[in-house]
Scaffold this motif. Structure first.
Motif, PDB file in Angstrom:
ATOM      1  N   GLU A 166       0.834  -1.211   0.000  1.00 41.90           N
ATOM      2  CA  GLU A 166       0.000   0.000   0.000  1.00 41.90           C
ATOM      3  C   GLU A 166       0.861   1.250   0.000  1.00 41.90           C
ATOM      4  O   GLU A 166       0.586   2.222  -0.722  1.00 41.90           O
ATOM      5  CB  GLU A 166      -0.889   0.033   1.260  1.00 41.90           C
ATOM      6  CG  GLU A 166      -2.110  -0.855   1.173  1.00 41.90           C
ATOM      7  CD  GLU A 166      -2.938  -0.531  -0.059  1.00 41.90           C
ATOM      8  OE1 GLU A 166      -3.266   0.649  -0.247  1.00 41.90           O
ATOM      9  OE2 GLU A 166      -3.217  -1.448  -0.859  1.00 41.90           O
TER      10      GLU A 166
ATOM     11  N   ARG B 291       0.824   4.059  -2.903  1.00 42.71           N
ATOM     12  CA  ARG B 291       0.493   5.468  -2.573  1.00 42.71           C
ATOM     13  C   ARG B 291       1.621   6.395  -2.999  1.00 42.71           C
ATOM     14  O   ARG B 291       1.393   7.467  -3.566  1.00 42.71           O
ATOM     15  CB  ARG B 291       0.256   5.617  -1.064  1.00 42.71           C
ATOM     16  CG  ARG B 291      -1.200   5.545  -0.647  1.00 42.71           C
ATOM     17  CD  ARG B 291      -1.403   6.153   0.747  1.00 42.71           C
ATOM     18  NE  ARG B 291      -0.388   5.773   1.703  1.00 42.71           N
ATOM     19  CZ  ARG B 291      -0.432   4.664   2.441  1.00 42.71           C
ATOM     20  NH1 ARG B 291      -1.441   3.830   2.324  1.00 42.71           N
ATOM     21  NH2 ARG B 291       0.536   4.384   3.298  1.00 42.71           N
TER      22      ARG B 291
ATOM     23  N   GLU C  71       1.738   7.383  -6.594  1.00 39.15           N
ATOM     24  CA  GLU C  71       0.677   8.295  -7.041  1.00 39.15           C
ATOM     25  C   GLU C  71       0.913   9.746  -6.619  1.00 39.15           C
ATOM     26  O   GLU C  71       0.414  10.664  -7.257  1.00 39.15           O
ATOM     27  CB  GLU C  71      -0.691   7.851  -6.466  1.00 39.15           C
ATOM     28  CG  GLU C  71      -1.122   6.463  -6.908  1.00 39.15           C
ATOM     29  CD  GLU C  71      -1.138   6.332  -8.431  1.00 39.15           C
ATOM     30  OE1 GLU C  71      -1.605   7.255  -9.110  1.00 39.15           O
ATOM     31  OE2 GLU C  71      -0.631   5.294  -8.929  1.00 39.15           O
TER      32      GLU C  71
END
Ligand SMILES: Cc1ncc(C[n+]2csc(CCOP(=O)(O)OP(=O)(O)O)c2C)c(N)n1
Length: 367
Positions: free
Chosen positions: A319, A323, A326
């Motif tokens: 995760e 993240r 992005e």
């Protein structure tokens, strides 16, 4: 060979009450032995700091010695010449001899420094002696007697230590039970950023990365410990269109911690800095680093990183990487990893030359 206990005891008998250093496997025994005696060994982030700690102890009236790998001589030359030699502080330094006598029998990053070590010390006027693998306590005592003459004359002698000259000892590190296997962490990170250029730090991280996720866009940085994030910064600034992942170690990051501030200052949006924090210098035998009392995310945020998190599970790590891809970086992701078990995979340079590694990495960066 002399035992680690004899090495430490003979120095303690001569009044050396403090040691500092950065591990080399050649000194695994003494460091393990001293680590069982609180206050006797200061684990330094880099060899220059180790020498400066010893210099401070000497100023304070305490005899001190330093242990390092000859790859770290470059880190130590500045405080050696401008502090220890300039102020004539009597420090005794033990340096291993990687890449010596035959550089062909060692890893490529030791090829230049191995044969150059004695001449480099000669060129700055540092007296040096050699402790060979065949030597016993008698020869070590004779070497120390010679070094004592230099110390009495306020010089800073070196003892060059051949592989196998000092025996091993068992470390008293805390048992590590938390964290991910390092290879799993590397697999998770590289799978979550498959397009990234990857810079893998020296030691076992590069070996694991080569084993589980080899790709032309991986740069296996054998040697130059502590500089993976700086190299990654240079790549990231040159290729802002590419995600750059740096796979760092806790010992390596601590060695040149100023890089955090430089990266925070330059603020490359495309840099993801992953620290595999196993709390030890695993590649040199598992000597403790000082990361247990340091928050890498806290430091990275204070240095200006856009985000910084600590992860302890594979899902959290995946995760965090997704993240980070992005959002604008630089990002730091600190992962607790477990000391490796079982066979350590071979080095990238067993299969590829350093020039192959360079060329295919450069090729992978071309648009
Ligand atoms: C300047 C310098 N000093 C010392 C070494 C010896 N050395 C090689 S790997 C390593 C440990 C690296 O520790 P860390 O970054 O925590 O990675 P780990 O070994 O735990 O995977 C050390 C001390 C070196 N290569 N270069």
């Amino acid at each position: 060979m002399i035992s680690a206990q004899d090495f430490c005891d003979l120095l303690a008998d001569r009044g050396f009450g403090l040691a500092s250093g950065v591990p080399c496997s050649h000194f695994g025994g003494p460091i393990a032995h001293l680590s069982t005696r609180p206050g006797r060994y200061v684990p330094a982030p880099n060899e220059g700091s180790a020498l400066a700690v010893a210099a401070g102890a000497a100023l304070g009236g305490q005899r001190a010695y330093v242990m390092l790998q000859n790859s770290g001589l470059g880190n130590l030359v500045n405080p050696l010449t401008s502090l220890v030699m300039t102020y004539r502080l009597p420090i005794l330094t033990f340096t291993s001899l990687r890449g010596w006598p035959d550089p062909a029998t060692d890893e490529p990053q030791h090829e230049v420094m191995g044969p150059a070590t004695p001449g480099m010390l000669d060129s700055i006027g540092t007296p040096h002696y050699t402790l060979y693998a065949k030597d016993t306590v008698d020869e070590f005592t004779a070497v120390l007697d010679l070094a004592e003459k230099d110390l009495a004359a306020r010089r800073a002698p070196f003892v060059l230590v051949e592989r196998g000259a000092i025996g091993k000892a068992t470390a008293a590190n805390d048992p590590h039970t938390e964290g991910l296997p390092a290879a799993e962490a590397i697999r998770t990170v590289t799978a979550a950023a498959p397009e990234a250029a990857v810079v893998a730090t020296t030691g076992f991280t590069g070996r694991d990365t080569f084993a589980v996720a080899d790709a032309p866009g991986n740069f296996y940085m054998q040697g130059s410990m502590g500089h993976a994030s700086s190299l990654g910064l240079g790549v990231a600034l040159t290729h802002p269109e590419r995600t750059v992942v740096v796979l760092d170690g806790d010992g390596a990051l601590l060695m040149h911690l100023g890089a955090l501030s430089m990266i925070g200052h330059e603020a490359p949006a495309n840099l993801i800095h992953v620290v595999l924090d196993n709390r030890v210098h695993e590649s040199t035998g598992g000597q403790a680093t000082t990361s247990a009392t340091t928050s890498f995310p806290g430091m990275a945020l204070a240095a200006g990183y856009a985000s910084a998190v600590a992860c302890a599970t594979e899902d959290a790590l995946r995760e965090a990487v997704l993240r980070a891809r992005e959002a604008a970086g630089p990002h730091l992701i600190s992962v607790r990893t477990l000391p490796r078990t079982g066979a350590i995979p071979p080095r990238a340079t067993n299969a590829l030359s350093t020039l192959d590694i360079r060329d295919r990495f450069q090729e992978s960066l071309r648009p």
